[in-house]
Design an enzyme around this catalytic site. Sequence first.
Site, PDB file in Angstrom:
ATOM      1  N   HIS A 122      14.162  33.952 -50.908  1.00  0.00           N
ATOM      2  CA  HIS A 122      14.512  32.721 -51.641  1.00  0.00           C
ATOM      3  C   HIS A 122      15.594  33.101 -52.650  1.00  0.00           C
ATOM      4  O   HIS A 122      15.639  34.249 -53.118  1.00  0.00           O
ATOM      5  CB  HIS A 122      13.242  32.252 -52.359  1.00  0.00           C
ATOM      6  N   ASP A 199       7.297  38.921 -54.107  1.00  0.00           N
ATOM      7  CA  ASP A 199       7.425  37.519 -54.475  1.00  0.00           C
ATOM      8  C   ASP A 199       6.317  36.747 -53.741  1.00  0.00           C
ATOM      9  O   ASP A 199       6.412  36.491 -52.539  1.00  0.00           O
ATOM     10  CB  ASP A 199       8.823  37.024 -54.070  1.00  0.00           C
ATOM     11  N   GLN A 202       5.028  31.850 -52.080  1.00  0.00           N
ATOM     12  CA  GLN A 202       4.389  31.181 -50.936  1.00  0.00           C
ATOM     13  C   GLN A 202       3.088  31.878 -50.568  1.00  0.00           C
ATOM     14  O   GLN A 202       2.116  31.227 -50.181  1.00  0.00           O
ATOM     15  CB  GLN A 202       5.330  31.190 -49.718  1.00  0.00           C
ATOM     16  N   LYS A 225       2.547  25.918 -57.021  1.00  0.00           N
ATOM     17  CA  LYS A 225       2.400  26.084 -55.570  1.00  0.00           C
ATOM     18  C   LYS A 225       0.965  26.429 -55.198  1.00  0.00           C
ATOM     19  O   LYS A 225       0.647  26.662 -54.040  1.00  0.00           O
ATOM     20  CB  LYS A 225       3.354  27.160 -55.065  1.00  0.00           C
ATOM     21  N   CYS A 363      16.538  26.695 -50.256  1.00  0.00           N
ATOM     22  CA  CYS A 363      16.936  27.720 -51.231  1.00  0.00           C
ATOM     23  C   CYS A 363      16.883  29.105 -50.600  1.00  0.00           C
ATOM     24  O   CYS A 363      16.462  30.080 -51.240  1.00  0.00           O
ATOM     25  CB  CYS A 363      16.070  27.697 -52.485  1.00  0.00           C
TER      26      CYS A 363
END
Length: 405
Positions: A122, A199, A202, A225, A363
Amino acid sequence: MKNISEIRSDFPILSEKVYGQPLVYFDNGATTQKPEIVINKLNEIYRKFNSNIHRGVHALSDMASEEYEAAREKVRSFINADKKEEVVFTPGSTGSINTIAFSFGEKFIHKDDEIIISTLEHHANIVPWQMLCERKGSKLKIIPVNDNGEILLDEYYKLLNRKTKIVAVTQVSNALGVKVPVKEIVEAAHSANIPVLIDGAQGIQHAGTDVKKEDFDFYVFSGHKIYGPAGIGVLYGKEKWLSEIPPYQGGGDMVENVTFEKTTYGSLPFKFEAGTTNFPSAIALGTAIDYVTLTGREYITELENDLLSYATNRLSAIEGLKIYGNSPDKISTISFLLDGIHMYDTGMVLDKLGIAVRTGTHCAQPVMERMGINGTVRVSMCFYNTREEVDALGEGIEKVIRMFE
Ligand code: PMP
């Protein structure tokens, strides 16, 4: 276990209508909906004990501070960090990555050093590192992927060398839903004493994490999220790193002693929490974590895996529909394009049917470029979605095809 209608009734927005049609919300990769208890928690904070944390001697401030620190403990336990000191509240994944790119970069990255990221990232896990490279004269190295968006581990192993100072990769591709082999990535980096940032923006929603078992040096995610409010996120960092690197921002609450001659910084995690943090959202993130824990991580995964295979079968059967990111190891996200039909047209017609999907590059422009496309239609499902909604999507897509035939 709650059944699906009980789960759905926990989320008030799911009974809303859009253009007179029942809302089908398939944009959970961008942000998730909030259960009633999270909404109520925010309401309770502002009605009953809103007061700045770590400041006053009065009852309300004490209450807010206690709830804030209790939320930190919930995050700690949720990701299985060793200590609360290793859990920093930030505005989100972006804020967390910028913190590390700046602070770790200031201390450990110099001219000609290398930072490894992947093609799947991302923009939030690309741009902060590019900014660091510009400041320091260091270089970004990119792990390539195959045509299905799977990381090419052998190529990654070749990139690691004495100049590599940090590896920063996503747990899951937000654009394609493909999972990243983080275990192998961490093992190889650690065998060369290189720290790894994951990261989890998600990953936290669909797979969760155990930062201790996985031995991540840094792990970041966003509250919105994972059914929590926007504007709050988490930076997990091993104590040995967080205590060695300088603060990202200066201001109130992150200091021990301030004089015009010299300021000393506060202890962890406060050293990284300058100013008034988004404490109401942090507290409500704790409530969202309670909700996920009570619902059951394994049950959530089971529901999402069922949706993924049902939707993959349904959508693959549509002639002219091409799925990007065909990998056996995915979260419940499907990215696709229709032959000869622009993604925006697809997204707009689906919208009129009450079906919310995301269109564009998500993104993640570099991975779109790698796939040779300008973007996709992304269907990101989570445990409160249903097979009936997938059927509605399938019929909606067939309608799009008929309209543009
Ligand atoms: N990384 C990934 C993989 C993401 O999907 C996102 C959000 N789409 C981010 C980082 C940035 O998250 P936020 O905007 O909440 O900071």
